[in-house]
Write a protein that holds these residues in place. Structure first.
Motif, PDB file in Angstrom:
ATOM      1  N   MET A   1       0.972  -1.232   0.112  1.00  0.00           N
ATOM      2  CA  MET A   1       0.049  -0.101  -0.116  1.00  0.00           C
ATOM      3  C   MET A   1       0.951   1.220   0.047  1.00  0.00           C
ATOM      4  O   MET A   1       1.833   1.286   0.687  1.00  0.00           O
ATOM      5  N   SER A   2       0.699   2.262  -0.818  1.00  0.00           N
ATOM      6  CA  SER A   2       1.338   3.543  -0.804  1.00  0.00           C
ATOM      7  C   SER A   2       0.524   4.670  -0.692  1.00  0.00           C
ATOM      8  O   SER A   2      -0.713   4.407  -0.403  1.00  0.00           O
ATOM      9  N   LEU A   3       1.109   5.579  -0.066  1.00  0.00           N
ATOM     10  CA  LEU A   3       0.933   7.026   0.120  1.00  0.00           C
ATOM     11  C   LEU A   3       0.871   7.978  -1.050  1.00  0.00           C
ATOM     12  O   LEU A   3       1.806   8.141  -1.217  1.00  0.00           O
ATOM     13  N   ILE A   4      -0.391   8.549  -1.488  1.00  0.00           N
ATOM     14  CA  ILE A   4      -0.310   9.190  -2.706  1.00  0.00           C
ATOM     15  C   ILE A   4      -0.995  10.516  -2.226  1.00  0.00           C
ATOM     16  O   ILE A   4      -2.059  10.605  -1.869  1.00  0.00           O
ATOM     17  N   VAL A   5      -0.084  11.488  -2.781  1.00  0.00           N
ATOM     18  CA  VAL A   5      -0.795  12.914  -2.481  1.00  0.00           C
ATOM     19  C   VAL A   5      -1.036  13.493  -4.109  1.00  0.00           C
ATOM     20  O   VAL A   5      -0.219  13.419  -4.672  1.00  0.00           O
ATOM     21  N   GLN A   6      -2.499  13.734  -4.081  1.00  0.00           N
ATOM     22  CA  GLN A   6      -2.736  14.330  -5.378  1.00  0.00           C
ATOM     23  C   GLN A   6      -3.175  15.741  -5.324  1.00  0.00           C
ATOM     24  O   GLN A   6      -4.128  16.098  -4.335  1.00  0.00           O
ATOM     25  N   LYS A   7      -2.812  16.495  -6.179  1.00  0.00           N
ATOM     26  CA  LYS A   7      -3.355  18.010  -6.142  1.00  0.00           C
ATOM     27  C   LYS A   7      -4.108  18.421  -7.637  1.00  0.00           C
ATOM     28  O   LYS A   7      -3.531  18.074  -8.544  1.00  0.00           O
ATOM     29  N   PHE A   8      -5.209  18.976  -7.462  1.00  0.00           N
ATOM     30  CA  PHE A   8      -5.891  19.415  -8.477  1.00  0.00           C
ATOM     31  C   PHE A   8      -6.150  20.799  -8.591  1.00  0.00           C
ATOM     32  O   PHE A   8      -6.393  21.563  -7.615  1.00  0.00           O
ATOM     33  N   GLY A   9      -5.691  21.548  -9.793  1.00  0.00           N
ATOM     34  CA  GLY A   9      -5.620  23.065  -9.813  1.00  0.00           C
ATOM     35  C   GLY A   9      -7.272  23.537 -10.017  1.00  0.00           C
ATOM     36  O   GLY A   9      -8.078  22.613 -10.071  1.00  0.00           O
ATOM     37  N   GLY A  10      -7.476  24.991 -10.144  1.00  0.00           N
ATOM     38  CA  GLY A  10      -8.719  25.254 -10.144  1.00  0.00           C
ATOM     39  C   GLY A  10      -9.428  24.993 -11.256  1.00  0.00           C
ATOM     40  O   GLY A  10     -10.606  24.803 -11.424  1.00  0.00           O
ATOM     41  N   SER A  11      -8.860  24.718 -12.492  1.00  0.00           N
ATOM     42  CA  SER A  11      -9.438  24.471 -13.699  1.00  0.00           C
ATOM     43  C   SER A  11      -9.895  22.988 -13.687  1.00  0.00           C
ATOM     44  O   SER A  11     -11.082  22.831 -14.443  1.00  0.00           O
ATOM     45  N   SER A  12      -9.607  22.394 -12.910  1.00  0.00           N
ATOM     46  CA  SER A  12      -9.857  20.814 -12.579  1.00  0.00           C
ATOM     47  C   SER A  12     -11.085  20.689 -11.834  1.00  0.00           C
ATOM     48  O   SER A  12     -11.671  19.647 -12.064  1.00  0.00           O
ATOM     49  N   VAL A  13     -11.355  21.565 -10.988  1.00  0.00           N
ATOM     50  CA  VAL A  13     -12.755  21.559 -10.440  1.00  0.00           C
ATOM     51  C   VAL A  13     -13.402  22.771 -10.651  1.00  0.00           C
ATOM     52  O   VAL A  13     -14.297  23.224  -9.753  1.00  0.00           O
TER      53      VAL A  13
ATOM     54  N   VAL B   1      -6.773  20.652  -3.064  1.00  0.00           N
ATOM     55  CA  VAL B   1      -7.489  21.471  -4.108  1.00  0.00           C
ATOM     56  C   VAL B   1      -7.346  22.788  -4.054  1.00  0.00           C
ATOM     57  O   VAL B   1      -7.287  23.544  -2.989  1.00  0.00           O
ATOM     58  N   SER B   2      -7.524  23.430  -5.283  1.00  0.00           N
ATOM     59  CA  SER B   2      -7.268  24.784  -5.301  1.00  0.00           C
ATOM     60  C   SER B   2      -8.962  25.489  -5.414  1.00  0.00           C
ATOM     61  O   SER B   2      -9.801  24.451  -5.383  1.00  0.00           O
ATOM     62  N   ALA B   3      -9.054  26.416  -5.325  1.00  0.00           N
ATOM     63  CA  ALA B   3     -10.235  27.271  -5.417  1.00  0.00           C
ATOM     64  C   ALA B   3     -10.773  27.087  -7.048  1.00  0.00           C
ATOM     65  O   ALA B   3     -10.009  26.797  -7.804  1.00  0.00           O
ATOM     66  N   GLN B   4     -12.000  26.995  -7.216  1.00  0.00           N
ATOM     67  CA  GLN B   4     -12.567  26.758  -8.268  1.00  0.00           C
ATOM     68  C   GLN B   4     -12.392  27.767  -9.438  1.00  0.00           C
ATOM     69  O   GLN B   4     -12.743  28.962  -8.991  1.00  0.00           O
ATOM     70  N   GLY B   5     -11.883  27.383 -10.724  1.00  0.00           N
ATOM     71  CA  GLY B   5     -11.755  28.306 -11.807  1.00  0.00           C
ATOM     72  C   GLY B   5     -11.196  29.640 -11.521  1.00  0.00           C
ATOM     73  O   GLY B   5     -10.091  29.594 -10.890  1.00  0.00           O
ATOM     74  N   ASP B   6     -12.124  30.458 -11.628  1.00  0.00           N
ATOM     75  CA  ASP B   6     -11.317  32.166 -11.369  1.00  0.00           C
ATOM     76  C   ASP B   6     -12.020  32.675 -10.114  1.00  0.00           C
ATOM     77  O   ASP B   6     -11.810  33.840  -9.971  1.00  0.00           O
ATOM     78  N   THR B   7     -12.043  31.775  -9.256  1.00  0.00           N
ATOM     79  CA  THR B   7     -12.878  32.227  -7.797  1.00  0.00           C
ATOM     80  C   THR B   7     -11.942  33.187  -7.275  1.00  0.00           C
ATOM     81  O   THR B   7     -12.483  34.181  -6.523  1.00  0.00           O
ATOM     82  N   THR B   8     -10.618  32.820  -7.231  1.00  0.00           N
ATOM     83  CA  THR B   8      -9.662  33.825  -6.739  1.00  0.00           C
ATOM     84  C   THR B   8      -9.484  35.281  -7.065  1.00  0.00           C
ATOM     85  O   THR B   8      -9.811  36.375  -6.287  1.00  0.00           O
TER      86      THR B   8
END
Length: 401
Positions: A1-13, A40-47
């Protein structure tokens, strides 16, 4: 079993459909027997929208209150993603930066991570939860919400990977990896299978937007292998690591940075210590300096020209005008209609004439160079902003076609 960190940018959500797509990627990774922490980042152009709202109310609002506002964007994203994962039949828990243990400096809007006290994340993983963390934010020693600056979610993800000794840190974005140039601007840009930390750090610092430079710096420091890949398409990405198997390419990429301003202080007394005193005043304001050019000097005077981030340009000019007046310098000139174009590649160390080839490409395109900066693996030039895209295309064609 592995520990995986996944990051998703604003365009992905950016919308409900994409949030559900991310939820499927995350749960698929979890279903393979991995522990998963998602940043996770803020959605789209939210910032950007939140910044616009702040400016409507008070363009001079304190940086502390700006952080309180901007941190709200990620809170929306993590809760929506947790709901999407629950809908797919899995258990998830969302955590704000401070809940996830992010302790930062107290420099609002540009805070740096001091440490990640990850006990809460570990407890949730032990409960077999998928943990979703708000990127870009933390808490200062005074108990105030802080944000890490643009691209801070990348840094958040790498910091978690480092603190928890993760097996892999995946950075999902809207492109399929790291390219030799921005594929949205240069159609024949080539995707790289792998790239070294040093090359990626230079590209990120010089304007390539696929990864935040602080995240690459941290990944190199803690030897965290990164994988940059697309959340929109199932395709292999680009691995960022210490040593690459492939033979060194002449250059790995061409980067463009339009978030740059040039400042010139003319008529500075040509005596020891004045450059130190001038730049120390900018350093005291946390204003970073990039390219620096000093004239040879004449009539007991010299000119000093340098670049700063456009967002800090007005502040830098204000600081320097007072200093210039005190020392008897002539004037402070400012120009933010410029762009920095750079080539990066470990292959430069063993190949002569790389800079010449770049300058030839700019000459052929009739683009004037204003300033030049070099290191062992990069060459940067300042040009008029209006010529930026043309310059990138011309240089890319010269090296890759």
């Amino acid at each position: 079993m592995s520990l995986i960190v996944q990051k998703f940018g604003g365009s992905s959500v950016a919308n409900a459909e994409r949030v559900m797509n991310v939820a499927r990627i995350v749960t698929d990774t979890f279903s393979k027997g991995n522990d998963v922490v998602v940043v996770v980042s803020a959605q789209g152009d939210t910032t950007d929208d939140l910044i616009e709202k702040a400016n409507e109310i008070n363009p001079s609002a304190s940086r502390r209150e700006k952080d309180m506002l901007l941190a709200a964007g990620e809170q929306i994203s993590i809760s929506l993603l947790a709901m999407a994962i629950e809908k797919l039949g899995f258990h998830a828990v969302s955590l704000l930066g401070w809940q996830a243990g992010f302790e930062t400096t107290s420099s609002h809007t540009t805070a740096r991570i001091k440490r990640v006290e990850a006990s809460r994340i570990k407890k949730e993983l032990d409960k077999k939860n998928i943990v979703i963390v708000a990127g870009f934010q933390g808490i200062s020693k005074y108990g105030d919400i802080t944000t890490l600056g643009r691209g801070g979610s990348d840094t958040s993800a790498v910091a978690i990977a480092a603190a928890m000794h993760a097996d892999l840190c995946q950075i999902y974005t809207d492109v399929e990896g790291v390219y030799t140039a921005d594929p949205r601007k240069v159609p024949n840009a080539k995707k790289l299978d792998e790239i070294s930390y040093d090359e990626m750090l230079e590209l990120a610092t010089l304007g390539a937007q696929v990864l935040n430079n602080r995240s690459v710096e941290m990944a190199k420091k803690y030897n965290i292998e990164l994988e940059v890949l697309s959340s929109m398409a199932k395709a292999s990405g680009t691995i960022v690591k210490e040593k690459t198997k492939m033979e060194k390419m002449l250059i790995s990429g061409v980067a463009k940075d339009e978030d740059v301003a040039r400042i010139s202080v003319t008529g500075v007394p040509n005596v020891p210590g004045f450059a130190f005193k001038m730049f120390s005043k900018l350093s005291a304001k946390d204003i970073n300096i990039d390219i620096i050019l000093q004239s040879i000097g004449h009539d007991g005077k010299k000119d000093i020209t340098f670049t700063v981030a456009k967002a800090r340009g007005a502040e830098a000019v204000e600081v320097l005008k007072k200093y210039a007046s005190d020392i008897g310098a002539n004037e402070v000139l400012y120009d933010d209609k410029i762009a920095k174009i750079s080539i990066v590649g470990a292959g430069m160390e063993s190949h002569a004439g790389v800079a010449t080839k770049m300058f030839e490409a700019l000459y052929d395109a009739q683009i004037n160079i204003q300033m030049i900066s070099t290191s062992e693996i990069k060459v940067s030039v300042l040009i008029d902003q209006k010529d930026a895209d043309k310059a990138v295309s011309a240089i890319h064609e010269k090296f890759f076609d």
